[in-house]
Design a protein around this motif. Structure first.
Motif, PDB file in Angstrom:
ATOM      1  N   CYS B 525      61.050  29.168 -86.967  1.00  0.00           N
ATOM      2  CA  CYS B 525      62.453  28.778 -86.780  1.00  0.00           C
ATOM      3  C   CYS B 525      62.533  27.326 -86.346  1.00  0.00           C
ATOM      4  CB  CYS B 525      63.132  29.655 -85.726  1.00  0.00           C
ATOM      5  SG  CYS B 525      63.457  31.335 -86.291  1.00  0.00           S
ATOM      6  N   ALA B 526      61.641  26.904 -85.488  1.00  0.00           N
ATOM      7  CA  ALA B 526      61.636  25.511 -85.041  1.00  0.00           C
ATOM      8  C   ALA B 526      61.335  24.577 -86.208  1.00  0.00           C
ATOM      9  CB  ALA B 526      60.612  25.335 -83.919  1.00  0.00           C
ATOM     10  N   GLN B 527      60.400  24.978 -87.062  1.00  0.00           N
ATOM     11  CA  GLN B 527      60.085  24.144 -88.232  1.00  0.00           C
ATOM     12  C   GLN B 527      61.307  24.005 -89.136  1.00  0.00           C
ATOM     13  OE1 GLN B 527      56.269  26.629 -88.908  1.00  0.00           O
ATOM     14  NE2 GLN B 527      55.899  24.803 -90.115  1.00  0.00           N
ATOM     15  N   VAL B 528      61.967  25.113 -89.378  1.00  0.00           N
ATOM     16  CA  VAL B 528      63.126  25.094 -90.285  1.00  0.00           C
ATOM     17  C   VAL B 528      64.227  24.208 -89.727  1.00  0.00           C
ATOM     18  CG1 VAL B 528      64.957  26.539 -91.255  1.00  0.00           C
ATOM     19  CG2 VAL B 528      62.595  27.358 -91.270  1.00  0.00           C
ATOM     20  N   ALA B 529      64.551  24.418 -88.449  1.00  0.00           N
ATOM     21  CA  ALA B 529      65.623  23.617 -87.846  1.00  0.00           C
ATOM     22  C   ALA B 529      65.211  22.156 -87.754  1.00  0.00           C
ATOM     23  CB  ALA B 529      65.967  24.182 -86.469  1.00  0.00           C
TER      24      ALA B 529
END
Lengths: 275, 997, 168
Positions: B525-529
């Motif tokens: 999720c951190a990568q995507v955001a």
């Protein structure tokens, strides 16, 4: 899974341990490594009223060579024998068998004498002791006695030990010149209890084969010379004599089959090469 | 719309800064340093009590009564919850098949599986709660059992739910295309019977529930490691008789593995809520390993008869499935999902237009089933992929050619399968070719040839699977007929939610209702955001401890069916995009440009093409907090966005029972080479290649981790894992020494091959890949072993015993003894003992002992008390043990078939805290050498905990105990008094052994 | 000789990760429960309570053992080390912990603490193990998530790093 409540007594010496056993009677249990007993207690499959802890009893914690034997005291861990520098020369059969006992972490606390006292029919240490015709020293408040392995192991989880006795030490005969040994085990996974195991000692024409995991205790057979022509029949008879049982892990037939195959490999490994 | 970007992992990473890279996990530092926050690590309110569950030792029995008086008197025990309380405060669990069967949080008047919860003891510590549990007396009246599938199906099987009248609680038939015509015209028909065993992915952490009853108005609060699907929240609330809003359910930040298994926490969440109500305090329950293995959950055991209509070139024109799912003693939500999750793609990776299915749901006296990773897939593919091998053999066509001819072709995607599955994208043959080449199949063929020439057993197997992800929540409704579905209204969709917010210092937080258990969701999720906002993943905070009262969630929320990569990460991306657009509009005003010209890069918001005109992200993003009035007219502060995303392809089942059961479909092709040891039956994997196409890989290292983990579980399912039951329904796999998991010595290192054919249906083009090897590995290994041994029927797990049976054991008879001691293994732990004892007493004297209660009391080993309850009937309190195991039994002893002084039957049945035992034997007396020869032939069954754990330690134990009994009988009869009033077990044994030999 | 009666509370004093700590327990209290709930070091986990899964492995006097098969009273006066005591320069991670992270050798993390404690003991005794030997030592730990390969890699890398550090 938490154990029932019990009294706990740490024995400061071997003498104290046997005095406590005499005093507390049949409902007390010796706690050595605890790798079998604690699992049983956690599952509430036993309810001893007291535990006599010998795991830290200094005068029971020894591994030494004396009178042609490797002598292991009741508090000595399996690891203390396994990692012993000269073991492969002293008792090569132990060096071969110990790595199959469960796992590194269990051997770090489990004791040699504890495994012998527990007398699981698939256990490696009773098998090795039987194969080598070793001895068990039992001690109670009043006296000591020494039994040969075959007199000590009476049946499944059953030994000659009386409730007021401690397995004080076990004695493994040291390797003799010209002696060859072999150890084979078949288990479902690495470290699991043996479905069948074979420990062989060969010296000259004498072959001694002990099988574990099949009968209710390790059983030994000896032959003076085993030619290629008779070895299969001899193993077959031995396999049947062991009275293998069916269970959920293996059928009796499979166990007999393993006796024939593992037994043969073990025997071949220890047979002296004829001129 | 379709973005086909096929490439290796290395290529995909050029498109984005973070997604597609194997960045290390943000979860790890905390977990590695022992600062995890698993359920049993977090603090509880002072005054919280601890629960121990009392469970049935019987597979099927009436519950006549529960007496908790002694338990309640134990200091530290505060309450005991029983069925009466359950009936007053709750309702049965709802389930997707409407039948008159009820499952409550505790057994009511009947128990139907070993391990079924019967009561709960609540105390000041778990230790005391277990002490209390041992003191609760439950009166059971055992009933006949229905255990094996074939047995439970039969007409005269004992029925588990009387009102239904049968153990088959649902039968549905489906037909797509014209299967009968296809079979009639087929050049060949190939068929197979496949049996898939009960197993589970057994996470190392079990269930943890902390529950509190607040008040009649405010309802309940519970924290647990329940992992979804959150459709089950409604099931829990309805069971507790409260609105869903009055059941507040929170998750823990960390969970020690789930693999679907923690879906089955939900009935315990309800149970502990009720325990809290009874106790008047919060209650915590930590599931122990024995409980988990016995009664948590399991994959369904499935019996499948599968037939294929095949043309002369090996193309399948129709499939006919006849499936029976063993769902255990109660159909428990979300079952029958194990059947219907796969429904849309029962044709697998193949273009098969005609399909016939018969599904029967069967109940048995075993633990209820539920989600286990793979979920329906392992059961289907074990049959289908074994059938592919059979087609290849029976038509004598190379197996790879059979695959090539049957695969869905690349230009056919999105492909509508016969039963409604809409397979989004793929290129199956290309991945097959890649797997063959990278895995060096040619080497394996050469090894096989050499091995066979040397007489060794070596085999090669394949499997191809389509792995569905992002479930259509409406799929279970296909178990009902179309008319019924029309009446209750359509069910469909699979909503994923994500919320992104900006804090007053410009920090970004992502909140998802994904309940991860180790998959690294927070990192991804951190990568995507981070990609969307031009930040570093380290700057993004991701919170996954959801709260049903505060967070955005849907019935589809949770972590199951591999929905994270496609749906949840996709929702994060969409939420981030929306927030970014709003931020761009606000920033465009300051930058004096159009919103479309705004770029987010390296922590700054800049004008495209002019890096000198830029603003720092954090300050700009936070500005809406501080000066909302400065935003463009009509614009809401861009501080928080919540996205609810549902793939539009997930429509409700149509009137022809076609349903797209999942939104995205990955593909896997596996190759396995094994060598089988003919001495021991041990299967060694020589090489394993697994090819995966899961669309866009968001973090390749994590993707490979999922593959390796699923592969290890597949190896376990193939070679060693099975929940075993005795024919009396007793459970035999209660410890990790009985239920065997593969260790580092049993799991080889697979060769992993990737391909990325993006999904056109998910925001990032990603598909799930968490369950592939659970589906592909068992049949692949089975095919390899079948090839090695040239056999048709292969049953899992392929334990050494099973393999030896397939190879055949040569068992030459003994020259001397005719047979070995007969000991058929039936029942729980069935033990037989027979023998003889020579007694220096007359037949009459011996017989008299048996009929004399005071003498009999001295005969029965460990007998503390014997009370006559009728003619030749006694109640006994007996302590029995072997080795270090001892248990105290409340037993009933009966003498019957009396033929004085020659013979009688001695029967006993007893219950203890470790389980139950029963036995019956014939005792015969004959005159012999001036005394009596006593012969006994006894059979005993031991079940319950003592059978479930270390059962191998008990084999032979009954022999010894029974030997003691009869030896003692002899002593008593011959007037020899024991050396002490209660001679020790060992003394008796010694004497017995010397006498009997 | 110490005698502890059932049902009574006893005080146990030990050196935990280098600091002297005390706590109360019964004779039957398992070391795993004592560490987690009495002393508050929850990094050691409980997975089976019969000694098979390995999640509860700690070091007693430097030797890796199952805390679920040990009584709290048995560590009176002893040195006990748990995962909380491992630390190092890289983000507070020791070389072994950093290798785990680099190699994606943990997923849910529940079995990890026990594995780290086993590995540290083992590598002290055997600084140059083969992959097969590492797998054998690890076979005393059940992991459901990782498939073990990455763990083996992390251990071998760490062993190599330590040997290099010693020789340089």
């Amino acid at each position: 899974m938490k154990p029932y409540a019990f009294d706990y007594l740490a024995a400061g010496s071997a003498q104290e341990a046997v005095a406590l056993l005499a005093q507390l009677g049949g409902d007390a249990r010796i706690l050595a490594g605890g790798q079998s007993l604690m699992a049983v207690l956690n599952m509430r499959l036993a309810q001893p009223s007291a535990l006599v802890d010998i795991s830290a009893t200094a005068d029971l914690n020894y591994v030494r060579v004396e009178s042609g034997h490797l002598i292991v005291g009741a508090a000595a861990t399996q690891a203390s024998v396994e990692w012993r520098a000269g073991l492969a020369g002293e008792v090569p059969l132990l060096a071969l068998a110990i790595p199959s006992i469960s796992h590194f972490q269990i051997r770090n606390r489990g004791t040699v004498c504890g495994s012998v006292a527990h007398a699981d029919p698939s256990a490696e240490l009773p098998l090795v002791l039987t194969a080598l015709d070793g001895e068990v020293v039992l001690r109670n408040k009043k006296s000591r006695r020494s039994l040969k392995a075959r007199e000590f192991f009476r049946g499944m989880l059953t030994t000659a030990r009386q409730p007021d006795e401690l397995v004080e030490e076990v004695r493994f005969p040291l390797a003799r010149p010209g002696q060859r040994v072999a150890f084979l085990e078949f288990a479902a996974r690495h470290g699991d209890f043996a479905i069948a195991s074979a420990a062989a000692v060969g010296h000259g024409r004498l072959i001694r084969l002990a099988v574990g995991g099949v009968a209710d205790r390790p059983i030994v057979r000896e032959w003076e010379g085993l030619d290629e022509s008779v070895i299969d029949d001899a193993l077959n008879e031995f396999a049947w004599d062991l009275q293998a049982q069916d269970d959920h892990h293996a059928s009796a037939r499979f166990r007999r089959h393993l006796v024939r195959r593992l037994g043969k490999k073990a025997i071949k490994a220890v047979q002296a090469k004829e001129a | 719309m379709s973005q086909e970007v096929v490439g290796h992992i290395e290529d995909a990473s050029t498109a984005r800064a973070h997604v597609g890279r194997s960045i290390p996990r943000i979860e790890d530092a905390t977990l590695l340093t022992g600062r995890g926050r698993y359920g049993d690590d977090v603090g509880v309110k002072p005054g919280t009590l601890y629960a121990a569950v009392i469970r049935s030792p019987h597979a099927h029995a009436h519950v006549r009564g529960i007496n908790a008086q002694t338990a309640l008197a134990l200091p530290g025990v505060r309450a005991v919850l029983t069925g009466e309380d359950i009936r007053a405060w709750s309702r049965p669990f709802v389930v997707g098949v409407k039948q008159p069967m009820e499952q409550w949080a505790l057994a009511m008047d009947r128990v139907r599986y070993v391990g079924e919860p019967v009561a709960v003891v609540v105390a000041e510590s778990r230790y005391i709660a277990e002490d209390g549990a041992d003191l609760v007396a439950v009166d059971y009246e055992p009933l006949p059992v229905a255990v094996e599938i074939e047995q439970a199906l039969s007409e005269d099987a004992p029925v588990l739910h009387d009102k239904i009248g049968s153990n088959i609680v649902s039968e549905r038939r489906f037909s797509y295309g014209d299967p009968d015509k296809a079979f009639a015209e087929a050049a060949h028909r190939v068929e197979l019977v496949a049996k898939y065993p009960r197993n589970s992915c057994t996470p190392i952490e079990g269930a943890v529930v902390i529950a509190e009853y607040i008040s009649p108005e405010d309802g309940y609060e519970v924290s647990s490691n329940f992992m979804g699907p959150f459709s089950l929240h409604t099931v829990m609330a309805l069971a507790l008789n409260v609105p869903g809003t009055r059941l507040r359910h929170r998750g823990f930040r960390d969970s020690g593995g789930s693999f679907g298994v923690k879906q089955a926490v939900f009935p315990y969440a309800v149970l502990m809520c009720l325990a809290s109500r009874k106790a008047g305090a919060p209650v915590k329950w930590v599931e122990d390993r024995l409980e988990h293995l016995t009664a948590a959950t399991t994959a369904t055991g499935r019996l499948t008869r599968l037939e294929a209509a095949v043309d002369a070139e090996g193309r399948i024109t129709a499939l006919n499935y006849d499936q029976v799912d063993d769902c255990g003693a109660y159909l428990r939500a979300p079952e029958p999902a194990s059947f219907y999750r796969m429904h849309g793609v029962m044709t697998g990776a193949y273009a098969i237009p005609n399909l016939k299915i018969r599904n029967r749901i069967l109940l048995t006296n075993k633990m209820p089933t539920g989600l286990v990773r793979g979920f329906g897939g392992p059961q289907v593919y074990f049959a289908l992929e074994r059938l592919m091998q059979r087609i290849s053999i029976e038509l004598d066509i190379d197996p790879l050619l059979v695959y090539r001819r049957n695969f869905i072709q690349p230009d056919a995607f999105p492909y509508r399968a016969a039963a409604g599955g809409l397979i989004d994208s793929g290129n199956y043959e290309r991945l097959l070719d890649k797997a063959i080449s990278v895995g060096r199949l040619d080497e394996l063929y050469a090894r096989r040839e050499t091995a066979r020439a040397e007489g060794r057993l070596y085999g090669i197997g394949f499997s191809a699977i389509v792995e569905p992800s992002i479930s259509n929540m409406g799929y279970v409704s296909v178990v009902s007929l179309p008319e019924k579905r029309a009446k209750s209204g359509p069910k469909n969709g699979g909503i994923a939610t994500a919320t992104i917010s900006i804090d007053p210092l410009g920090g970004v937080t992502v909140v998802v209702a994904s309940s991860p258990a180790g998959q690294g969701h927070r990192t991804v999720c951190a990568q995507v955001a981070a990609d969307v906002f031009g930040l570093d993943p380290k700057e993004i905070v991701v919170n996954v401890d959801f709260d049903t009262q505060k967070d955005a969630w849907s019935v589809a929320a949770g972590n199951y069916s591999s929905r994270f990569a496609g749906a949840v990460a996709g929702a994060v991306h969409l939420a981030a995009q929306r927030l970014k657009e709003k931020l761009a509009s606000a920033a465009a005003v300051h930058l004096a440009c159009a919103p479309e010209e705004v770029l987010f890069r390296e922590g700054r918001i800049q004008v495209a093409g002019d890096a000198s005109r830029s603003l720092p992200f954090a300050r700009t993003a936070a500005s809406a907090h501080w000066a909302p009035a400065l935003l463009p007219k009509g614009m809401e502060p861009p501080l928080r966005e919540t996205v609810y995303w549902t793939p539009e392809q997930l429509s409700a089942p149509d009137e022809k029972d076609r349903v797209n059961t999942s939104a995205a479909y990955s593909f896997a092709f596996d190759i396995c080479a094994v060598e089988v040891d003919s001495d021991t039956g041990k299967v060694t994997i020589d090489r394993y290649i697994t090819g995966h196409d899961a669309g866009r890989l968001l973090n390749p290292a994590l993707a490979e981790g999922q593959i390796r983990g699923a592969f290890a579980q597949g190896v376990g399912a193939a070679l060693m894992e099975e929940f075993q039951y005795g024919s009396d329904g007793s459970f035999l796999s209660g410890t990790f020494a009985d239920y065997l998991l593969p260790t580092s010595c049993e799991v080889p290192d697979p060769i992993i091959v990737h391909q990325e054919t993006l999904s056109p249906f998910t925001p990032l083009g990603a598909k799930g890949l968490g369950e592939g090897n659970n589906m592909s590995t068992p049949p692949c290994i089975a095919n390899a072993v079948a090839d090695a041994l040239s056999v048709k029927e292969v049953m899992l797990p392929l334990t050494p015993s099973r393999v030896m049976d397939l190879i055949g054991i040569d068992d030459p008879p003994s020259v001397r003894a005719p047979t070995d001691a007969p000991s058929p293994v039936k029942g729980g732990r069935a033990l037989t003992a027979s023998g003889e004892v020579r007694l220096a007493a007359s037949q009459e004297a011996v017989f008299a002992v048996l009929l004399d209660p005071s003498a009999l009391a001295k005969v029965i080993p460990g007998c503390n008390e014997l009370q006559s309850t009728g003619e030749n009937q006694y109640k006994a309190d007996v302590t029995v043990g072997i080795g270090m195991i001892k248990a105290r039994y409340a037993a009933e002893v009966t003498l019957s078939e009396l033929d004085p002084p020659n013979s009688l039957r001695l029967s006993g049945a007893g219950l203890s805290s470790v389980g139950s035992a029963k036995g019956s034997g014939i005792v015969k007396l004959e005159p012999h050498a001036g005394g009596t020869l006593l012969k006994y032939d006894y059979e005993a069954e031991v079940s319950g905990k003592v059978a479930a754990v270390g059962g191998r330690m008990l084999e032979g134990a009954a022999r010894i105990v029974l030997g003691q009994l009869f030896e003692q009988l002899g002593r008593q009869a011959s007037g020899e008094s024991p050396s002490s009033a209660r001679p020790s077990l060992w003394m008796r044994l010694l004497r017995f052994l010397r006498r009997a030999k | 000789m110490s005698q502890l009666k059932k049902g009574q509370t006893h005080k146990v004093t030990l050196t935990l990760n280098g600091s002297v700590r005390s706590g109360d327990c019964e004779a039957r209290t398992l070391l795993s429960d004592f560490l987690r709930h009495e002393l508050g070091v929850t990094g050691t986990h409980v997975g089976c309570e019969h000694g098979v899964c390995g999640a509860c492995t700690v070091q007693i006097d430097g030797v890796a053992q199952r805390s679920c098969l040990t009584l709290a009273v048995q560590v009176e006066g002893r040195r006990v080390d748990t995962v909380e005591g491992l630390s190092g320069p890289e983000d507070g991670l020791s070389g072994l912990q950093a290798a785990f992270r680099r190699n994606h050798a943990l997923q849910c993390g529940f079995c990890t603490a026990g594995i780290l404690m086993s590995c540290e003991d083992y590598l002290r005794r055997k600084p140059d193990p083969s992959a097969a030997e590492v797998r054998e030592m690890l076979s005393g730990h059940l992991c459901r998530c990782t498939g073990y390969t990455n763990i083996v890699k992390a251990v071998l890398e760490t062993a190599a790093e330590r040997r290099a550090a010693v020789s340089s």
